[in-house]
Design a protein around this motif. Structure first.
Motif, PDB file in Angstrom:
ATOM      1  N   UNK A  54     -94.009  40.155 -23.619  1.00  0.00           N
ATOM      2  CA  UNK A  54     -94.702  41.018 -22.669  1.00  0.00           C
ATOM      3  C   UNK A  54     -95.079  42.316 -23.365  1.00  0.00           C
ATOM      4  N   UNK A  55     -95.998  42.230 -24.307  1.00  0.00           N
ATOM      5  CA  UNK A  55     -96.344  43.384 -25.131  1.00  0.00           C
ATOM      6  C   UNK A  55     -95.583  43.332 -26.435  1.00  0.00           C
ATOM      7  N   UNK A  75     -86.948  50.282 -18.613  1.00  0.00           N
ATOM      8  CA  UNK A  75     -87.594  49.128 -17.996  1.00  0.00           C
ATOM      9  C   UNK A  75     -88.919  49.552 -17.384  1.00  0.00           C
ATOM     10  N   UNK A  76     -89.694  48.578 -16.992  1.00  0.00           N
ATOM     11  CA  UNK A  76     -90.970  48.853 -16.348  1.00  0.00           C
ATOM     12  C   UNK A  76     -91.172  47.872 -15.203  1.00  0.00           C
ATOM     13  N   UNK A  77     -92.171  48.117 -14.381  1.00  0.00           N
ATOM     14  CA  UNK A  77     -92.472  47.206 -13.277  1.00  0.00           C
ATOM     15  C   UNK A  77     -92.830  45.835 -13.848  1.00  0.00           C
ATOM     16  N   UNK A  78     -92.168  44.761 -13.388  1.00  0.00           N
ATOM     17  CA  UNK A  78     -92.418  43.431 -13.961  1.00  0.00           C
ATOM     18  C   UNK A  78     -93.876  42.992 -13.803  1.00  0.00           C
ATOM     19  N   UNK A  79     -94.478  42.607 -14.899  1.00  0.00           N
ATOM     20  CA  UNK A  79     -95.839  42.081 -14.895  1.00  0.00           C
ATOM     21  C   UNK A  79     -95.895  40.942 -15.926  1.00  0.00           C
ATOM     22  N   UNK A  80     -95.958  39.682 -15.481  1.00  0.00           N
ATOM     23  CA  UNK A  80     -96.167  39.209 -14.113  1.00  0.00           C
ATOM     24  C   UNK A  80     -94.930  39.441 -13.241  1.00  0.00           C
ATOM     25  N   UNK A  81     -95.117  39.454 -11.905  1.00  0.00           N
ATOM     26  CA  UNK A  81     -93.983  39.672 -10.996  1.00  0.00           C
ATOM     27  C   UNK A  81     -92.887  38.629 -11.214  1.00  0.00           C
TER      28      UNK A  81
END
Length: 259
Positions: free
Chosen positions: A179-180, A209-215
């Motif tokens: 994820x990046x 942490x960060x907002x999950x993307x994808x959820x």
């Protein structure tokens, strides 16, 4: 009742032997600093800071030389039997690293007070602020006791920077994902408009942490024990359905279940 798996974690050249050697040397330097603080009143504060810093580094090295333990344990989740495992590495390494940062920050702060040059004072003060904030955030993360809980119905992550929850019926896929550039993770993706999906990001100064993307539920590699093994376990639970998950949890902890 707990079970655990073990694997070496020391990455220093020469493995654990080199780690123990460096730990011994830093420990001796730390004790020497405390000795100077005890007998030399003019250098007492400096000797005390050096001694405590080197001993905290010794503590961190000794913790890193130990084998990691996954430390699965039995718990409950929404009133149902569940498994729990700490997230974020060894419980001993977190306070050790926090102590190193805190003492180093105190040392820089002392340097700022005794410096004769304005430039040195500003630099030491800036470094002291950075290390003290870093140490405080590490202590905050440690006190939150991050963990992953798994039941036959839910997967729940209580992380240092995020809380997330997802029902098994709403899990799309369980996979290893990048994820990046810095965010390799074990991901349980959430179905579109999944009713069971919950997430809340805590406000930390550090990029924890960060907002999950994808959820979904994102378990960062490096913060979870033995990611390939955990991935196989979660994939088997996902593919098997609720009856399989109940049976697996009913047989005991993951080691007892054959995973």
């Amino acid at each position: 009742m707990t079970q655990s798996s073990e694997r070496p974690t020391s990455n220093l050249p020469g493995g654990r032997a080199s780690t123990w050697t460096v730990a011994l040397l830093t420990g001796l330097i730390g004790l020497s600093g405390l000795g100077v603080a005890a007998v030399g009143p003019e250098q007492r504060v400096l000797g005390l800071v050096i001694g405590v810093f080197m001993l905290s580094v010794t503590w961190l090295l000794l913790v890193s030389a130990r084998s990691a333990r996954s430390a699965w344990s039995s718990t409950t989740l929404a009133g149902r039997p569940a498994w729990s495992v700490p997230v974020g590495g060894s419980r001993g390494s977190a306070p050790a690293a926090a102590t190193v940062c805190t003492v180093l920050g105190a040392g820089f702060l002392l340097g700022a007070f005794v410096a004769d040059s304005t430039g040195v004072t500003v630099l030491s003060g800036a470094l002291a602020l950075f290390m003290l904030v870093l140490g405080a955030e590490m202590w905050r993360s440690f006190l939150l006791k991050p963990e992953l809980r798994i039941s036959a119905d839910l997967v729940q992550l209580h992380g240092a920077g995020i809380d997330s929850e997802l029902g098994w019926d709403d899990v799309g896929v369980v996979e290893h994902a990048h994820l990046g550039t810095r965010w390799a993770a074990l991901v349980l993706t959430a179905a579109v408009d999944a009713p069971s999906y919950r997430q809340r990001v805590s406000r930390f100064l550090l990029p924890t942490d960060r907002v999950p993307d994808p959820p979904g539920v994102h378990l960062r590699v490096g913060l979870i024990p033995d990611e390939p093994r955990l991935r196989r376990l979660l994939q088997a639970m996902h593919a098997g359905g609720r009856s399989t998950r109940e049976a697996m949890i009913g047989r005991g902890l993951p080691d007892a279940s054959g995973y």
